[in-house]
Write an enzyme that holds these catalytic residues in place. Structure first.
Site, PDB file in Angstrom:
ATOM      1  N   LYS A 280       1.200   4.265  -5.419  1.00 12.85           N
ATOM      2  CA  LYS A 280       1.037   3.545  -4.152  1.00 12.85           C
ATOM      3  C   LYS A 280       1.005   2.032  -4.332  1.00 12.85           C
ATOM      4  O   LYS A 280       1.439   1.284  -3.446  1.00 12.85           O
ATOM      5  CB  LYS A 280      -0.235   4.015  -3.435  1.00 12.85           C
ATOM      6  CG  LYS A 280      -0.216   5.476  -2.984  1.00 12.85           C
ATOM      7  CD  LYS A 280       0.810   5.722  -1.890  1.00 12.85           C
ATOM      8  CE  LYS A 280       0.703   7.122  -1.317  1.00 12.85           C
ATOM      9  NZ  LYS A 280       1.702   7.399  -0.274  1.00 12.85           N
ATOM     10  N   GLU A 302      -2.956   3.570   7.095  1.00 11.85           N
ATOM     11  CA  GLU A 302      -3.436   4.942   7.148  1.00 11.85           C
ATOM     12  C   GLU A 302      -3.566   5.453   5.721  1.00 11.85           C
ATOM     13  O   GLU A 302      -2.960   4.913   4.797  1.00 11.85           O
ATOM     14  CB  GLU A 302      -2.458   5.810   7.928  1.00 11.85           C
ATOM     15  CG  GLU A 302      -1.319   6.432   7.112  1.00 11.85           C
ATOM     16  CD  GLU A 302      -0.363   5.429   6.467  1.00 11.85           C
ATOM     17  OE1 GLU A 302       0.214   5.761   5.416  1.00 11.85           O
ATOM     18  OE2 GLU A 302      -0.184   4.328   7.016  1.00 11.85           O
ATOM     19  N   SER A 569       2.553  11.305  -9.915  1.00 13.46           N
ATOM     20  CA  SER A 569       2.370  10.231  -8.935  1.00 13.46           C
ATOM     21  C   SER A 569       0.980   9.622  -8.946  1.00 13.46           C
ATOM     22  O   SER A 569       0.797   8.493  -8.484  1.00 13.46           O
ATOM     23  CB  SER A 569       2.691  10.748  -7.532  1.00 13.46           C
ATOM     24  OG  SER A 569       1.889  11.881  -7.236  1.00 13.46           O
TER      25      SER A 569
END
Length: 589
Positions: A280, A302, A569
């Site tokens: 991210k 969000e 991830s």
């Protein structure tokens, strides 16, 4: 979106790529040419073309009887006139054949395009020698009374200039050929580049958003288009990625997994080792830096699993921005550690109690809040979803994953992988992992969806496997919907994959069969979570464990000569307590 016509089909071997890439039109040449086909060949080929692709018959002063026969037997859907046909010829043809007409115009110095007055539906502007691949001076084109196709010399190298002309469609033949036969890779590259322009990925994408946000989206789009090519912006971003986020991330050879699964060589792209513990940060640093360049002082976001929220709070603290994070109550309860991390970083975490109290509801609330305060606020969207320009912008910031992985695997193995795997919710890590391999047709792209308790139950979030076309959160894509077309509640053990839709570029890659999307259940993901911890000593995110689970299932299908890369991830610290409870162990943060 500009239409694409691939002209001059004459081989059955070309039909597969045409049906996969789905240009809007294909052309069969019935005039004397190296690409000429007869009635029987055209009929055979046309029967194999996807019904959604319109078939154009190309004629030079063609016989009306042949054209009528082709039309009557549904071999062609449009008629292209490439000779000296005048309005008298056209009038006679129209009496017996009722199909749209295209009139080709040979453009050379002195051609008066403003005086065109043919009784047809479209014009096609071609070079002085049609079919030669020779372009004319496109600056000669003035505003025409009818929509027109641009032809003559168009290829991947000058595609951007051709699209900038503003034509209805482009007509390409020699530009997608090698040695006078259609080249599968050239066709795929050209069609995809046109269809993935300005917020559209085939039929997916777009900007389905309230008018109050439209101007702000245009500003973000304009700012991004400027700064993505700005050397200073890119230097700043690279410095942040390298010196702050810790890029490049490792490409790790999972030797023990490889030996245990007795299949391909397995490499792990270690996004879990980035600062904040996931992929991210790649996207967030880019977006928050862009927000600062735009003069914004506040960012909102969000989050589902909390990793995007943590990354946004981190970047906001670093770049001195006010920060608010919206998170569904269901997710704040199961990701309490990340809630505290965000607050520790100075962010305000707002618990969302509407709807299912999960990621979709957090997106709803963030969009609502943004609508009321756009002057100083930038919405840092966490995935390759939402209205344009977010899907493309987030993809571009995440593409560093596959850019590095491609280079790293070539250095390590001197060849490309057989496949790359990644988990998929909205799809940002997967798109980052896929993007720089899309044009490598021999590299399989495998997305691993959250099947929850199974795709045959209501408790699933496997959008591609169970969803249908719809519009939600500003985009057209596939969504899990009920019988009335309403967004259905979804479920997954993974808060980060607990979303009822998928990014529009993933939907497009699925449509053209370039990527496959496979369902992975909670039980399979939990098993993989434990497996990779015990075998490789890596506690990965439960989201990432979905990709590991699919590799465990697929390993027997590969040989020892194959190589696969799995995108890890994120790290799994946030999930340990929840997985323990799932397994019946009473443990709390």
């Amino acid at each position: 979106m500009t239409k694409v016509k691939i002209c001059g089909l004459f081989r059955e071997a070309d039909i597969a790529v045409i049906n996969r890439e789905k240009p809007d039109y294909v052309g069969f040449v019935f005039a004397k040419s190296s690409r000429q086909v007869d009635f029987a060949t055209a009929k055979k080929l046309a029967a194999q073309v996807d019904p959604g692709i319109l078939k154009v018959g190309v004629f030079v002063n063609g016989e009306h009887s042949l054209i009528k026969r082709l039309a009557d037997e549904h071999v062609i859907d449009l008629i292209q006139l490439h000779g000296g046909e005048d309005n008298d010829y056209i009038a006679i043809l129209k009496r017996s054949v009722h199909l749209p007409l295209i009139k080709a115009i040979k453009v050379q110095p002195g051609t008066d395009l403003r005086g065109l007055d043919y009784d047809v539906d479209y014009y096609l502007l071609d070079g002085p020698v049609p079919g030669s691949g020779e372009a004319f001076d496109w600056t000669m084109i003035s505003k025409l009374a009818k929509p027109y196709f641009l032809a003559g010399g168009i290829n991947c190298a000058n595609l951007e200039q051709a699209l900038a002309v503003g034509c209805y469609g482009i007509d390409v033949s020699s530009g997608v050929e090698t040695d006078k036969v259609k080249d599968e890779k050239k066709i795929a590259t050209l069609v995809r580049r046109v269809k993935m322009k300005k917020g559209r990925f085939g039929i997916h994408g777009g900007q389905y958003i309230p008018e109050t946000l439209m101007e702000e989206l245009h500003k973000i789009d304009a700012a991004y288009e400027h700064y993505k090519n700005d050397p200073e912006f890119n230097r700043e971003l690279k410095k942040l990625l390298d010196e702050y986020a810790g890029r490049p991330s490792l490409l790790y050879y999972a030797k023990k997994m490889t030996e245990d699964l007795k299949g391909p060589k397995i490499y792990l792209k270690r996004e879990d080792l980035n600062h904040t513990g996931s992929h991210k940060i790649n996207n967030v640093l880019g977006q928050v830096l862009l927000a600062k360049k735009m003069g914004k002082t506040r960012v909102i976001a969000e989050t589902g699993a909390g990793q995007h929220g943590v990354a946004t709070a981190t970047a906001a603290a670093l770049l001195d921005m006010e920060c608010e994070i919206y998170m569904g109550k269901e997710d704040t309860d199961r990701q309490i550690l990340n809630v505290y991390r965000m607050e520790l970083l100075g962010a305000k975490v707002i618990q969302v109690t509407s709807g299912t109290m999960t990621l979709k509801d957090a997106v709803n609330e963030t969009l609502r809040v943004w609508t009321g305060r756009i002057d100083d606020t930038f919405y840092v969207l966490g995935s390759v979803m939402g209205p344009h320009p977010y899907p493309a912008m987030v993809r571009d910031f995440q593409a560093v994953i596959s850019k590095e992985a491609r280079q790293q695997i070539l250095e390590a193995e001197n060849k490309l992988p057989s496949a790359v795997y990644a988990c998929v919710g909205g799809g940002s890590n997967a798109m980052g992992m896929f993007y720089n391999f899309i044009n490598d047709e021999n590299v399989k792209l495998v997305g691993c969806e959250a099947a929850g308790k199974g795709v045959d139950t209501p408790y699933t979030a496997a959008t591609i496997n169970t969803g249908s076309l719809g519009v939600f959160h500003g985009m057209k894509s596939y969504f899990c919907q009920d019988e009335y077309g309403q967004i259905a509640p979804v479920y997954s053990i993974s808060a980060g994959l607990d979303y009822p839709g998928i990014g529009p570029e993933h939907a497009y890659l699925n449509d053209i069969k370039r990527a496959s999307y496979l369902p992975v259940t909670d039980d399979e993901a939990v098993h993989a979570f434990e497996y990779i911890a015990k075998v490789e000593g890596i506690i990965c995110a439960i989201e990432s464990a979905h990709a590991v689970a699919q590799i465990i299932k697929d390993a027997p299908k590969y040989s020892p000569d194959d190589i696969i890369i799995c995108c890890l991830s994120g790290r799994g610290d946030k999930d340990v307590a929840a997985i323990a409870r799932y397994k019946g162990v009473e443990i709390y943060e």
